[in-house]
Design a protein around this motif. Structure first.
Motif, short mmCIF file in Angstrom:
data_model
loop_
_atom_site.label_atom_id
_atom_site.label_comp_id
_atom_site.label_asym_id
_atom_site.label_seq_id
_atom_site.Cartn_x
_atom_site.Cartn_y
_atom_site.Cartn_z
N GLN A 1 43.30 44.08 45.38
CA GLN A 1 43.01 44.11 43.92
C GLN A 1 41.16 44.18 43.60
OE1 GLN A 1 45.47 42.68 45.35
NE2 GLN A 1 47.49 42.78 43.95
N ALA B 1 43.12 52.80 39.90
CA ALA B 1 42.57 51.30 39.40
C ALA B 1 41.54 51.50 40.98
CB ALA B 1 43.14 50.58 40.24
N GLY B 2 40.57 53.00 40.82
CA GLY B 2 39.85 52.93 41.35
C GLY B 2 39.95 53.02 43.06
N LYS B 3 40.76 53.26 43.30
CA LYS B 3 41.83 54.03 44.34
C LYS B 3 41.46 54.92 45.01
CE LYS B 3 44.53 49.33 44.35
NZ LYS B 3 46.33 49.47 44.26
N GLN C 1 38.78 44.78 46.18
CA GLN C 1 38.26 45.57 46.56
C GLN C 1 38.50 46.49 45.55
OE1 GLN C 1 39.93 47.24 50.24
NE2 GLN C 1 39.48 45.15 51.00
N ALA C 2 39.55 46.98 44.60
CA ALA C 2 39.05 47.68 43.89
C ALA C 2 37.96 47.87 42.53
CB ALA C 2 40.15 47.65 43.06
N GLN D 1 42.80 55.36 34.45
CA GLN D 1 41.67 54.19 34.46
C GLN D 1 40.71 54.68 33.62
OE1 GLN D 1 39.93 53.64 38.59
NE2 GLN D 1 38.45 52.12 37.61
N VAL E 1 35.15 46.27 37.27
CA VAL E 1 34.75 46.88 38.24
C VAL E 1 33.00 45.86 37.33
CG1 VAL E 1 34.45 48.87 39.01
CG2 VAL E 1 36.76 48.08 37.67
N THR F 1 50.12 47.24 42.24
CA THR F 1 48.37 46.79 42.17
C THR F 1 47.99 46.92 43.51
OG1 THR F 1 49.19 44.36 41.50
CG2 THR F 1 48.39 45.66 39.72
N ARG G 1 34.36 47.91 45.81
CA ARG G 1 33.94 48.29 46.94
C ARG G 1 32.76 49.76 46.44
NH1 ARG G 1 38.00 51.16 49.31
NH2 ARG G 1 36.08 52.77 50.35
N GLN H 1 41.28 44.89 40.01
CA GLN H 1 42.11 46.10 39.22
C GLN H 1 42.48 45.64 38.32
OE1 GLN H 1 44.70 47.49 41.65
NE2 GLN H 1 45.92 47.77 40.40
#
Lengths: 257, 342
Positions: free
Chosen positions: B291, B137-139, B293-294, A123, B275, A13, B297, B271
């Motif tokens: 984690q 995870a949104g990265k 920020q995910a 996701q 979200v 993570t 952001r 994360q």
């Protein structure tokens, strides 16, 4: 009965995940068990112990996902199976669910599948619901507590967008569990040693008696996030009141209040 | 043909976010050269279908059967899958609430169709539907192309503009509920307890507290189990909540705050939490680990309040205030009350 959990290996993570020049997703940290799955694995181990059931963990995907299986074995899952063959795209949820359902059906006396809330790499949580449909089993999502589990029924507390409800369903069922349902254990040293020596069987669709489905989705590209186009403005002032006034001015200008 | 838009209902009314599904469906239908059919199940479905017409649906398929009054996956999916098999829409669009995601996924499985979740952008390329969604995870983001006759699409909430009420009318058809008879297989023993406050994922403004919540100067009057937890919980109740009340905002938290027992897990943003992508996100006493920020952001404007000017959260923030949250937030609440006339 037989309790089945599913898992995947995902980046740690804390890892920075980026897309390199060739369009491949790369990260700077180790692989871990998909963070949501730890709760599913813990619940499967605890419920198997409480009901005297067998506990099997399954992953669908390439060899990298074996790490998650070994971690699961080290935690205390009894058996592990990897489903894979060339040309299998485990990011396509219909493919995942079709093979997952066939693997569950092959396990003797399987009545309960436990999944983590979602997989962070793809996701999404859609594959979990699709697994339940392909099995023709009841789906109970976002379970925060298993209140009762017997050989033929399950009672749970689950969280919906509207609040919390208590639900009873006849088994077999697929459930997805939330963080907070338990405190996942750390694998013991002996568990890790044993798991590292385990040979994990790999099943292809032919072993499962199904045809590899045609993928209906295709990831055409990965891309880095657009840069946030901004600079940070630190609000200065002689007092908190002055700073508050200045911040409210800014927020009114931004039209976000 | 047509593009279906699922209008989620609760307590006899459409969920406001459903109009985002209708808006995205309308824009997709215009790219595909077809029209929009609203799908409305549950209590008061006829009236909600009429309302969908005012928001731009050309047709509506409705079912008011009593067993559909409360969302249950199995009967809803059985009925939707039957309608999809009969009408063969090019797409079925829903907002990705818990129910929306489950329903889209289940019917996609029933009809062996493509499903894409958490969609933030949607386009049509040579007749095929292509969606952009976050991954890892949104990265990063991924672009996904769908290859099936019908494509099920679950939108991230607040990512698409809602349809506007233009005063049209829909051609309403009532559908037979026979498909659901064998699909009522769960017993809801205890009714929903309405979640308190404003939903994090729907809120236009979110205020989150982190580890810094422990710095509360207030002290308990009597004996407490854990003074740090008391201070943080008191801060959420008496400093964060009053600010949230002035702004009609939802209250969130970092994982550190949740893991320390300051607030319930349902408030966690990040994360392994929710979200959110509100217009305004105020991070108070949050350092801004990757984690966290995910989970935030995607917010339009981020304000960081932290006494440590080097905290990573400031790199993400448009506006930063280097102050202890317990000094600054009460002043901000007072100022907002004055300026917003509350």
């Amino acid at each position: 009965m037989h309790i089945i959990a599913f898992t995947r290996s995902t980046p740690d993570t804390a890892a920075n995940v980026t897309v390199d020049d060739s369009g491949k997703v790369v990260w700077d940290g180790a692989n871990i068990v998909n963070p949501w799955d730890e709760y599913a694995l813990e619940e499967a181990i605890a419920q198997a112990k409480a009901t005297g059931s067998d506990a099997t963990v399954i992953t669908i995907g390439e060899e990298a996902h074996e790490e998650a299986l070994k971690h699961s074995l080290a935690m205390g899952m009894k058996n592990a199976i990897r489903v894979y063959e060339d040309s299998l795209d485990s990011t396509d949820s219909l493919t995942w669910a079709t093979l997952g359902a066939a693997a569950v059906e092959k396990a003797d006396d399987a009545k309960l599948v436990i999944c983590g809330k979602e997989s962070i790499d793809v996701q999404t949580d859609q594959h979990i619901y699709q697994l339940a449909r392909k099995l023709g089993w009841v789906m109970l999502s976002n379970v925060s507590k298993i209140l009762e589990l017997s050989d033929d029924s399950i009672k749970v507390e689950r969280t919906t967008d509207q609040g919390v409800q208590q639900v009873t369903a006849q088994l077999p069922a697929v459930i997805s569990v939330l963080k907070g349902i338990n405190e996942p254990r750390y694998p013991s040293f002996i568990g890790i040693r044993k798991a590292s020596k385990a040979t994990i069987p790999v099943w292809a669709s032919s072993d499962l008696g199904v045809e590899l489905p045609q993928a209906v989705t295709e990831v055409i590209s990965y891309e880095n996030l657009p840069e946030r186009d901004m600079t940070t403005e630190i609000i200065e002032g002689g007092s908190v009141e002055e700073k508050a006034t200045k911040l409210v001015d800014k927020l009114l200008e931004e039209k976000v209040l | 043909m047509s593009v279906f838009a699922w209008i989620e209902t609760a307590h006899g009314a459409a969920s406001p976010s459903s109009w985002e599904a209708l808006g995205a469906a309308a824009s997709l239908a215009s790219d595909l050269g077809t029209d929009v059919t609203a799908i409305v199940f549950g209590e008061n479905a006829q009236a909600i279908a009429t309302e969908s017409g005012e928001y731009g649906a050309a047709n509506a398929l409705v079912c008011e059967d009593a067993s559909l009054a409360k969302f249950q996956l199995e009967p809803y999916a059985a009925l939707l899958s039957q309608l999809v098999s009969e009408h063969k829409p090019q797409a079925v669009v829903a907002v990705g609430s818990s129910n929306g995601r489950e329903l889209m996924a289940a019917s996609a499985a029933d009809t062996n169709s493509a499903m894409i979740n958490e969609i933030i952008e949607l386009s049509v390329d040579g007749g095929a539907i292509v969606a952009t969604k976050p991954a890892y995870a949104g990265k990063v983001r991924s672009q996904i192309k769908a290859n099936s006759e019908t494509v099920f699409l679950a939108l991230r909430g607040r990512a698409f503009p809602a349809a506007e009420k233009a005063g049209g009318s829909a051609n309403i058809t009532t559908v037979d509920a026979a498909a659901i008879a064998d699909n009522l297989n769960i017993t809801i023993e205890e009714a929903d307890t309405q979640a308190e406050g404003i939903s994090l994922t729907d809120a236009a403004i979110v205020i989150s507290g982190g580890r810094g919540m422990a710095n509360n100067p207030a002290t308990p009057s009597g004996a407490v189990d854990d003074e740090t937890i008391w201070k943080a919980q008191d801060g959420f109740a008496n400093v964060i909540q009053p600010l949230a009340d002035v702004l009609d905002a939802a209250v969130g938290a970092s994982r550190a705050a949740v893991d320390a027992g300051f607030i319930g897990y349902e408030a966690q943003v990040g994360q392994t939490g929710k979200v959110v992508n509100p217009d305004l996100y105020i991070a108070a006493g949050i350092s801004g680990a990757i984690q966290h920020q995910a989970g935030m952001r995607g917010s339009k404007i981020i304000v960081a309040v932290n006494k440590d000017g080097d905290a990573p959260i400031f790199k993400l923030a448009k506006y930063g205030v280097v102050e202890d949250l317990y000094d600054f937030l009460p002043a901000l609440t007072a100022e907002l009350k004055k300026r917003l006339g509350k």
